[in-house]
Design a protein around this motif. Structure first.
Motif, PDB file in Angstrom:
ATOM      1  N   THR A 162       5.431  21.951  48.962  1.00 48.70           N
ATOM      2  CA  THR A 162       4.997  23.154  48.256  1.00 48.70           C
ATOM      3  C   THR A 162       6.178  23.706  47.470  1.00 48.70           C
ATOM      4  OG1 THR A 162       3.683  25.163  48.540  1.00 48.70           O
ATOM      5  CG2 THR A 162       5.530  24.927  50.029  1.00 48.70           C
ATOM      6  N   GLY A 163       5.881  24.477  46.456  1.00 51.36           N
ATOM      7  CA  GLY A 163       6.946  25.090  45.662  1.00 51.36           C
ATOM      8  C   GLY A 163       6.330  26.217  44.874  1.00 51.36           C
ATOM      9  N   GLY A 164       7.163  27.007  44.212  1.00 51.86           N
ATOM     10  CA  GLY A 164       6.560  28.081  43.436  1.00 51.86           C
ATOM     11  C   GLY A 164       7.585  29.050  42.916  1.00 51.86           C
ATOM     12  N   ASP A 165       7.072  30.163  42.446  1.00 54.92           N
ATOM     13  CA  ASP A 165       7.906  31.186  41.849  1.00 54.92           C
ATOM     14  C   ASP A 165       7.170  32.499  42.078  1.00 54.92           C
ATOM     15  OD1 ASP A 165       9.250  32.930  40.160  1.00 54.92           O
ATOM     16  OD2 ASP A 165       9.606  31.397  38.630  1.00 54.92           O
ATOM     17  N   VAL A 166       7.735  33.367  42.918  1.00 52.67           N
ATOM     18  CA  VAL A 166       7.025  34.617  43.199  1.00 52.67           C
ATOM     19  C   VAL A 166       7.258  35.620  42.079  1.00 52.67           C
ATOM     20  CG1 VAL A 166       6.885  34.464  45.707  1.00 52.67           C
ATOM     21  CG2 VAL A 166       8.928  35.409  44.668  1.00 52.67           C
ATOM     22  N   PHE A 167       7.838  35.122  40.984  1.00 50.82           N
ATOM     23  CA  PHE A 167       8.025  36.029  39.861  1.00 50.82           C
ATOM     24  C   PHE A 167       7.520  35.399  38.572  1.00 50.82           C
ATOM     25  CE2 PHE A 167      10.253  39.296  37.395  1.00 50.82           C
ATOM     26  CZ  PHE A 167       9.775  40.366  38.105  1.00 50.82           C
ATOM     27  N   ARG A 221       7.650  26.266  32.787  1.00 46.53           N
ATOM     28  CA  ARG A 221       8.238  26.520  34.117  1.00 46.53           C
ATOM     29  C   ARG A 221       7.295  26.072  35.231  1.00 46.53           C
ATOM     30  NH1 ARG A 221       9.943  32.649  33.924  1.00 46.53           N
ATOM     31  NH2 ARG A 221       9.836  32.497  36.193  1.00 46.53           N
ATOM     32  N   THR A 222       5.978  26.276  35.034  1.00 46.31           N
ATOM     33  CA  THR A 222       5.048  25.865  36.092  1.00 46.31           C
ATOM     34  C   THR A 222       5.035  24.346  36.208  1.00 46.31           C
ATOM     35  OG1 THR A 222       3.031  25.688  34.711  1.00 46.31           O
ATOM     36  CG2 THR A 222       3.537  27.862  35.635  1.00 46.31           C
ATOM     37  N   ALA A 224       6.368  19.044  38.884  1.00 49.95           N
ATOM     38  CA  ALA A 224       7.124  17.780  38.928  1.00 49.95           C
ATOM     39  C   ALA A 224       8.021  17.736  40.165  1.00 49.95           C
ATOM     40  CB  ALA A 224       7.954  17.630  37.652  1.00 49.95           C
ATOM     41  N   ARG A 225       8.679  18.858  40.459  1.00 50.44           N
ATOM     42  CA  ARG A 225       9.576  18.890  41.631  1.00 50.44           C
ATOM     43  C   ARG A 225       8.796  18.662  42.923  1.00 50.44           C
ATOM     44  NH1 ARG A 225      12.798  24.075  44.113  1.00 50.44           N
ATOM     45  NH2 ARG A 225      11.225  23.973  45.742  1.00 50.44           N
ATOM     46  N   VAL A 226       7.620  19.299  43.018  1.00 49.53           N
ATOM     47  CA  VAL A 226       6.822  19.199  44.241  1.00 49.53           C
ATOM     48  C   VAL A 226       6.277  17.777  44.408  1.00 49.53           C
ATOM     49  CG1 VAL A 226       4.745  20.065  45.399  1.00 49.53           C
ATOM     50  CG2 VAL A 226       6.347  21.668  44.372  1.00 49.53           C
ATOM     51  N   LEU A 227       5.928  17.136  43.299  1.00 43.00           N
ATOM     52  CA  LEU A 227       5.509  15.725  43.380  1.00 43.00           C
ATOM     53  C   LEU A 227       6.639  14.865  43.938  1.00 43.00           C
ATOM     54  CD1 LEU A 227       3.490  15.065  40.103  1.00 43.00           C
ATOM     55  CD2 LEU A 227       2.701  14.532  42.411  1.00 43.00           C
ATOM     56  N   VAL A 228       7.850  15.080  43.423  1.00 38.39           N
ATOM     57  CA  VAL A 228       9.010  14.313  43.912  1.00 38.39           C
ATOM     58  C   VAL A 228       9.203  14.575  45.407  1.00 38.39           C
ATOM     59  CG1 VAL A 228      11.535  14.112  43.774  1.00 38.39           C
ATOM     60  CG2 VAL A 228      10.175  14.201  41.677  1.00 38.39           C
ATOM     61  N   ASP A 229       9.149  15.853  45.812  1.00 37.77           N
ATOM     62  CA  ASP A 229       9.326  16.204  47.236  1.00 37.77           C
ATOM     63  C   ASP A 229       8.273  15.532  48.120  1.00 37.77           C
ATOM     64  OD1 ASP A 229      11.484  17.768  46.687  1.00 37.77           O
ATOM     65  OD2 ASP A 229      10.491  19.701  46.993  1.00 37.77           O
ATOM     66  N   SER A 230       7.062  15.369  47.571  1.00 33.54           N
ATOM     67  CA  SER A 230       5.978  14.828  48.396  1.00 33.54           C
ATOM     68  C   SER A 230       6.000  13.304  48.419  1.00 33.54           C
ATOM     69  CB  SER A 230       4.620  15.289  47.865  1.00 33.54           C
ATOM     70  OG  SER A 230       4.369  14.644  46.620  1.00 33.54           O
ATOM     71  N   GLY A 231       6.828  12.714  47.535  1.00 33.01           N
ATOM     72  CA  GLY A 231       6.895  11.257  47.468  1.00 33.01           C
ATOM     73  C   GLY A 231       5.684  10.635  46.787  1.00 33.01           C
ATOM     74  N   LEU A 232       4.922  11.435  46.054  1.00 32.89           N
ATOM     75  CA  LEU A 232       3.717  10.906  45.392  1.00 32.89           C
ATOM     76  C   LEU A 232       3.925  10.857  43.885  1.00 32.89           C
ATOM     77  CD1 LEU A 232       0.975  12.970  47.287  1.00 32.89           C
ATOM     78  CD2 LEU A 232       1.666  10.618  47.742  1.00 32.89           C
ATOM     79  N   ARG A 279      13.740  22.503  53.166  1.00 31.59           N
ATOM     80  CA  ARG A 279      12.492  22.915  52.528  1.00 31.59           C
ATOM     81  C   ARG A 279      11.436  21.838  52.779  1.00 31.59           C
ATOM     82  NH1 ARG A 279      14.270  22.144  46.717  1.00 31.59           N
ATOM     83  NH2 ARG A 279      13.207  20.228  46.142  1.00 31.59           N
ATOM     84  N   ASN A 280      10.190  22.292  52.901  1.00 28.90           N
ATOM     85  CA  ASN A 280       9.053  21.421  53.219  1.00 28.90           C
ATOM     86  C   ASN A 280       9.109  20.824  54.626  1.00 28.90           C
ATOM     87  OD1 ASN A 280       7.558  21.720  50.797  1.00 28.90           O
ATOM     88  ND2 ASN A 280       9.021  20.395  49.757  1.00 28.90           N
TER      89      ASN A 280
END
Length: 506
Positions: free
Chosen positions: A219-224, A314-315, A320-328, A414-415
């Motif tokens: 998961t990832g995101g931006d609370v702003f 930015r979204t 892209a970052r979350v895809l990399v983190d998930s390995g997918l 993270r994750n």
């Protein structure tokens, strides 16, 4: 109905709503009078001192901008000195100042409020609407938060519930709730991306659904980052254009700003369906000679896309970052779900279609999925339920300690999946030291100064001795809601101390 239903609440930055699973097993959004399902997350005090919440607050917003609070979810759990608070100060008319623990205090209608109190008022309104509709008292709820909320922000939502005696049985992440709304009861085996761009926050989660097991891979995101920023892009453009034409700055006039804000949001929404719309506000201000001035301009969809292009970028960087983190890879993704009102913007859908090579799914309602998922999860927690859901979630950003020299020592990356526990051995660094202070931070930076401090934990009563002789065993425990508890034990004396990380300062 059960003796005591647990409702699901989507406590949003701009709008909130609630849902319930009925005895028949159907999920129902709880209607507000007038047939609306959402309630604006707005709190105000009028000139007679009455508290207004929801539509009543929104209706008088233009005339009373200084005593009307909106977007406060962005400030929850934030220190007054944070960048987020600075940015908000520039766009809202209500007054903020630092509290005793350098948190944020709001001045509204001659009274002061902590942010939890504002959240509590909105939660209270949702509960009242639900109680009236269901004709029974509501004492328990599952409340959703952005996946990218840190420990302090989650804790403050629980505290808001306590203020009104509403037991927040469980906090779950908004994208995870949306995945439940999409996947429960369908016997799916799919990997889905939930792209959640709401009024104030952006989240993206990759979730593997295996029938009733929902496993968050990353998961990832931006609370702003959210719809408010798309509105602000229009507002800044209008102010700049008006100043260029007249030499006048409308930013200092709260009523003019409120009128521009209202029209900016309407214009943004209209441009999702149309290519061009007029942007006209009569009598916005006067010249020094007393001549009335109007705002008269046109807005095209192209212009809006140019003004907000970097927000959409930015979204996608986060996706892209979350895809990399998930390995997918994008090919491994079965469906892309859109959640949050801002995903109605055509360019958002176009860019996601290009990114994933297929159009996003229409499988969930962008405004309702989160509340529906929360209600399904609430139902699965009830004693007599036949619906068992297993959620395997992750923490959105690393949690760790400050090492000597200001480096960040990661305890949970993270994750990391939750619930989760880790144990560390800490030793004294000076002779005859009887106390050990541990400072806890959350964030993804290698330097602690760049991360959010969650709190400080001091373990006293250590046997004095040489540096490094005494050892303290520290256990970190992150529960299913992403909230951290710590225990410290002195193996020599068996003394133990436990704390949920309470924030001492920001």
């Amino acid at each position: 109905m059960h003796k005591e239903p647990i409702i699901g609440i989507d406590l949003g930055t701009t709008n909130s709503c609630a849902a319930i699973v009925e005895d028949s097993g159907n999920v129902k959004l709880i209607p507000y009078k007038g047939g609306e399902y959402t309630i604006p997350s707005i709190f105000a005090i009028d000139d007679k001192g009455n508290e207004l919440i929801g539509y009543e607050a929104k209706r008088q917003w233009q005339l009373n901008p200084r005593n009307t609070v909106y977007g406060s979810k962005r400030l929850v759990g934030r220190g007054f000195g944070s960048e987020v608070v600075d940015t908000m100060k520039q766009v809202v008319a209500y007054n903020m100042r630092p509290g005793k623990q350098s948190d944020v205090i709001l001045d509204v209608g001659k009274k002061e409020f902590a942010l939890q109190e504002i959240s509590a008022k909105i939660l209270g309104k949702i509960r009242e609407v639900a109680s009236n509709y269901l004709k029974m008292p509501i004492k328990r709820a599952v409340v959703t938060v952005p996946a990218y909320f840190n420990d302090r922000q989650r804790q403050s939502v629980k505290d808001a519930g306590k203020l009104i005696d509403l037991e927040v049985v469980r906090i779950i992440n908004e994208p995870t709730a949306a995945a439940l709304a999409y996947g429960v009861g369908k016997g799916l085996k799919e990997k889905v991306v939930i792209y959640d761009l709401g009024g104030g926050t952006f989240d993206v989660s990759i979730i593997e659904i295996r029938d009733r097991v929902f496993e968050v891979k990353a998961t990832g995101g931006d609370v702003f980052l959210g719809g408010i920023d798309f509105d602000n892009a229009i507002i800044h453009h209008v102010l700049k254009d008006f100043a260029a034409k007249t030499g006048l700055d409308l930013a200092t006039d709260p009523v003019a700003m409120q009128r521009i804000k209202d029209l900016a949001e309407r214009t943004k929404i209209d441009l999702s369906a149309r290519e061009e719309v007029p942007f006209n506000i009569p009598f916005i201000t006067m010249t020094s000679q007393g001549q009335p001035l109007n705002i008269e301009m046109k807005f095209s969809r192209k212009m809006l896309e140019q003004l907000t292009n970097q927000l959409v970028d930015r979204t996608l960087q986060m996706v892209a970052r979350v895809l990399v983190d998930s390995g997918l890879s994008t090919k491994d993704v079965d469906e892309v779900m859109l959640v949050g009102g801002q995903t109605r913007m055509p360019i958002v859908q176009d860019r996601l279609t290009k990114f994933f090579g297929k159009p996003p799914s229409k499988g969930v309602h962008p405004d309702e999925a989160v509340a529906i998922g929360a209600a399904l999860y609430a139902h699965s927690l009830q004693d007599d339920t036949n619906l068992r859901i297993q959620l395997l979630d992750v923490i959105p950003m690393a949690i760790g300690l400050e090492k000597a020299g200001g480096a960040f020592h990661t305890v949970f990356p993270r994750n990391a999946s939750i619930p989760n526990a880790k144990q560390l051995l800490a030793t004294t660094s000076m002779d005859n030291q009887t106390e050990l202070a541990v400072r806890i931070f959350q964030g993804d930076n290698e330097l602690v100064a760049r991360n959010d401090m969650l709190g400080e934990f001091t373990f006293s009563g250590i046997q004095p001795g040489r540096a490094g002789a005494a050892q303290v065993e520290i256990t970190f425990d992150v529960n299913v809601e992403g909230i951290l508890t710590m225990r410290a034990r002195d193996p020599a004396s068996g003394r133990e101390m436990k704390t949920t990380v309470r924030v001492s300062n920001a």
